[in-house]
Scaffold this motif. Structure first.
Motif, PDB file in Angstrom:
ATOM      1  N   ALA A 186      -1.656  37.343  72.438  1.00  0.00           N
ATOM      2  CA  ALA A 186      -2.681  38.277  71.979  1.00  0.00           C
ATOM      3  C   ALA A 186      -4.018  37.580  71.741  1.00  0.00           C
ATOM      4  CB  ALA A 186      -2.219  38.945  70.686  1.00  0.00           C
ATOM      5  N   LEU A 187      -4.043  36.265  71.835  1.00  0.00           N
ATOM      6  CA  LEU A 187      -5.266  35.493  71.612  1.00  0.00           C
ATOM      7  C   LEU A 187      -6.165  35.448  72.838  1.00  0.00           C
ATOM      8  CD1 LEU A 187      -3.566  32.406  69.914  1.00  0.00           C
ATOM      9  CD2 LEU A 187      -4.579  34.385  68.763  1.00  0.00           C
ATOM     10  N   TYR A 188      -5.627  35.824  73.991  1.00  0.00           N
ATOM     11  CA  TYR A 188      -6.342  35.619  75.255  1.00  0.00           C
ATOM     12  C   TYR A 188      -7.536  36.551  75.407  1.00  0.00           C
ATOM     13  CZ  TYR A 188      -7.304  35.444  80.253  1.00  0.00           C
ATOM     14  OH  TYR A 188      -7.924  35.315  81.463  1.00  0.00           O
ATOM     15  N   ALA A 189      -8.616  36.005  75.933  1.00  0.00           N
ATOM     16  CA  ALA A 189      -9.786  36.782  76.338  1.00  0.00           C
ATOM     17  C   ALA A 189     -10.173  36.346  77.743  1.00  0.00           C
ATOM     18  CB  ALA A 189     -10.944  36.549  75.375  1.00  0.00           C
ATOM     19  N   PRO A 190     -10.502  37.267  78.641  1.00  0.00           N
ATOM     20  CA  PRO A 190     -10.828  36.896  80.030  1.00  0.00           C
ATOM     21  C   PRO A 190     -11.920  35.849  80.148  1.00  0.00           C
ATOM     22  CG  PRO A 190     -10.536  39.267  79.851  1.00  0.00           C
ATOM     23  CD  PRO A 190     -10.498  38.731  78.452  1.00  0.00           C
TER      24      PRO A 190
END
Length: 289
Positions: free
Chosen positions: A207-211
């Motif tokens: 859930a930490l991922y950002a593009p």
């Protein structure tokens, strides 16, 4: 539509190309004439003054660096009288109080004012996929959103003038915060001898991922910040605006002053005009520097 476009920096040039490609008639102006050469080669009229650009236009689009530049170019006595009876659409990133003040001055001169800051950069402008946030009355939004749809399929009325400027700062501070946080994480991984691809594989599933992490990974890994979409100098300006807006709203800015310091140091390294991800050089400097 006849459009006067003032400001042909990285984003302004891409917006000009898109409007030209979609059939609008442009007269462009930039205080640094060298930045208009490629537009001239594409058949876009280049005006020698802002007043000349505005003279034959139905609407003025501003893609200038900051509020000071807007005042210098648009509200100079030699130009300001040309605003009467015309709409001005301000598309750069400025503070909400600055936008309201500039809007009030344009209205006093007999013009109409809208703010329409964008999220996205060169590629999105050329493809017509910018995200555009509009601060205006519903009536003015209805009048000018068809023009803005040449640049975006997602044009949103946020509220009166000032509200879109607030939203733009809220989004841009995430750019700064996420990039600084990712730079620190990547520095820890590399200095700790952990495989970067393993780290990214776990991050992408969380859930930490950002593009934006994948968009900036190659730049950070290769320390290659050339051909920027957005410079460190401009991101610092936006961070300063966010800090001022947070102070006005009586908010605690958290770690943003730390990001500000990183950007100041990055610019001091001579990296102000390259991609803002160059802040990695301050977070994880090359050994011995």
């Amino acid at each position: 539509m006849n459009v006067a476009l003032l400001g042909t920096g990285l984003l302004g040039q891409a917006v000009a190309e898109r409007l030209h490609a979609t059939g609008h008639h442009l007269s462009a102006y930039n205080r640094t004439p060298d930045k208009t050469l490629s537009l001239r080669q594409q058949g876009i009229h280049i005006a020698s003054t802002a007043a000349e650009a505005i003279a034959s236009a139905e609407v003025v689009m501003l893609l200038l660096a900051d509020a000071a530049a807007i005042r210098a170019v648009l509200l100079d006595p030699s130009t300001s009288q040309a605003l009467r009876g015309r709409a001005t659409i301000q598309m750069g990133t400025i503070g909400p109080s600055e936008s309201c003040s500039i809007g009030e001055e344009i209205e006093r001169l007999g013009g109409q004012y809208l703010e329409a800051p964008v999220l996205g950069s060169i590629a999105e402008a050329k493809a017509g996929t910018l995200l555009i946030m509009v601060g205006a009355t519903p009536e003015r939004y209805a009048t000018w959103s068809p023009l803005l749809h040449a640049l975006s399929s997602d044009v949103r009325l946020i509220g009166p003038v000032g509200k879109a400027a607030v939203m733009k700062l809220a989004l841009n501070q995430l750019i700064a915060a996420e990039t600084a946080a990712f730079a620190l994480s990547l520095g820890l991984i590399r200095r700790g001898g952990v495989d970067v691809e393993n780290f990214m594989a776990v991050l992408r599933k969380s859930a930490l991922y950002a593009p934006t992490f994948d968009k900036k990974l190659a730049r950070l890994a290769e320390r290659n910040y050339a051909q920027p979409n957005f410079s460190a100098r401009h991101l610092l300006k936006d961070v300063e605006l966010t800090l001022a807006a947070a102070d006005s709203a009586r908010l605690s800015p958290g770690g943003l002053p730390g990001v500000r310091s990183l950007l100041i140091d990055t610019i001091a390294l001579g990296l102000g005009d390259v991609d803002y991800s160059a802040l990695y050089e301050r977070v994880d400097p090359v050994t011995g520097t």
